[in-house]
Design a protein around this motif. Structure first.
Motif, PDB file in Angstrom:
ATOM      1  N   GLY A  87      24.980  21.526  34.586  1.00 20.27           N
ATOM      2  CA  GLY A  87      23.574  21.391  34.957  1.00 20.27           C
ATOM      3  C   GLY A  87      22.804  22.693  34.758  1.00 20.27           C
ATOM      4  N   TRP A  88      23.472  23.819  35.031  1.00 23.83           N
ATOM      5  CA  TRP A  88      22.825  25.115  34.801  1.00 23.83           C
ATOM      6  C   TRP A  88      22.600  25.359  33.321  1.00 23.83           C
ATOM      7  N   ILE A  89      23.566  24.957  32.479  1.00 18.36           N
ATOM      8  CA  ILE A  89      23.381  25.087  31.028  1.00 18.36           C
ATOM      9  C   ILE A  89      22.183  24.260  30.594  1.00 18.36           C
ATOM     10  N   THR A 123      19.634  23.292  32.486  1.00 16.38           N
ATOM     11  CA  THR A 123      18.408  23.868  33.057  1.00 16.38           C
ATOM     12  C   THR A 123      17.995  25.149  32.343  1.00 16.38           C
ATOM     13  N   LEU A 124      18.935  26.067  32.207  1.00 17.48           N
ATOM     14  CA  LEU A 124      18.600  27.351  31.581  1.00 17.48           C
ATOM     15  C   LEU A 124      18.352  27.206  30.084  1.00 17.48           C
ATOM     16  N   GLY A 125      19.011  26.232  29.450  1.00 19.21           N
ATOM     17  CA  GLY A 125      18.795  25.999  28.024  1.00 19.21           C
ATOM     18  C   GLY A 125      17.411  25.464  27.720  1.00 19.21           C
ATOM     19  N   SER A 126      16.906  24.617  28.600  1.00 22.75           N
ATOM     20  CA  SER A 126      15.584  24.027  28.364  1.00 22.75           C
ATOM     21  C   SER A 126      14.453  24.862  28.961  1.00 22.75           C
ATOM     22  N   LEU A 127      14.774  25.780  29.840  1.00 18.87           N
ATOM     23  CA  LEU A 127      13.761  26.587  30.525  1.00 18.87           C
ATOM     24  C   LEU A 127      12.802  27.338  29.599  1.00 18.87           C
TER      25      LEU A 127
END
Length: 162
Positions: A8-10, A12-16
């Motif tokens: 989920g962090w990947i 979130t941070l990937g699309s941020l």
């Protein structure tokens, strides 16, 4: 933290990065400009988010949002190859990429309100008035923004024809 898995962090941070890039391009160019460095950052970041949603999503609607986002991205970035660089292509490109930004912000706002502050989120129910108001505000921004973009493109076309 915030109940987000490592994948989920990947996601979130990937699309941020797409969020500030989209805001910057809307503010400086009035639209997302696909054939630019920032346009490439937007595309890659959006694809990371849209593809990884299939791995992290728990709601069926998330799969639909991810698939439709990918379709809008492909249409927005590929329309010039099909229609050429004319006015029609510019309209389709602008509309598709603005819709992709809307589809980025809708789950972003929803997830922020459902996860922040950690342990005591602002929203615990998907039918919360706060969440509905935030989603409605995004829809209003989309409608007004698309109208402004279309008017701008029409005026730009008339100026070029003169």
């Amino acid at each position: 933290m915030f109940g987000i898995s490592p994948l989920g962090w990947i996601h979130t941070l990937g699309s941020l990065p797409a969020i500030p890039v989209a805001f910057y391009m809307f503010a400086s160019h009035g639209r997302i400009v696909p054939r630019s460095r920032l346009g490439a950052v937007y595309l890659i970041s959006m694809l990371i988010g849209a593809v990884t949603v299939f791995l992290v999503a728990h709601q069926p609607v998330s799969y639909v949002v991810g698939a439709v986002t990918i379709l809008f991205l492909l249409a927005g970035y590929g329309v010039e190859r099909i229609l050429g660089s004319g006015r029609a292509a510019r309209y389709v490109e602008t509309i598709c990429l603005s819709l992709s930004a809307f589809l980025l912000m809708l789950p972003t706002v929803t997830e922020i309100l459902r996860r922040v502050p950690d342990g005591h989120p602002f929203v615990t129910d998907l039918s919360s008035p706060l969440l509905r108001g935030a989603q409605g505000s995004l829809l209003l921004i989309l409608v007004v923004g698309l109208a402004a973009q279309i008017i701008y493109l029409a005026r730009q076309g008339r100026t070029a024809a003169s």
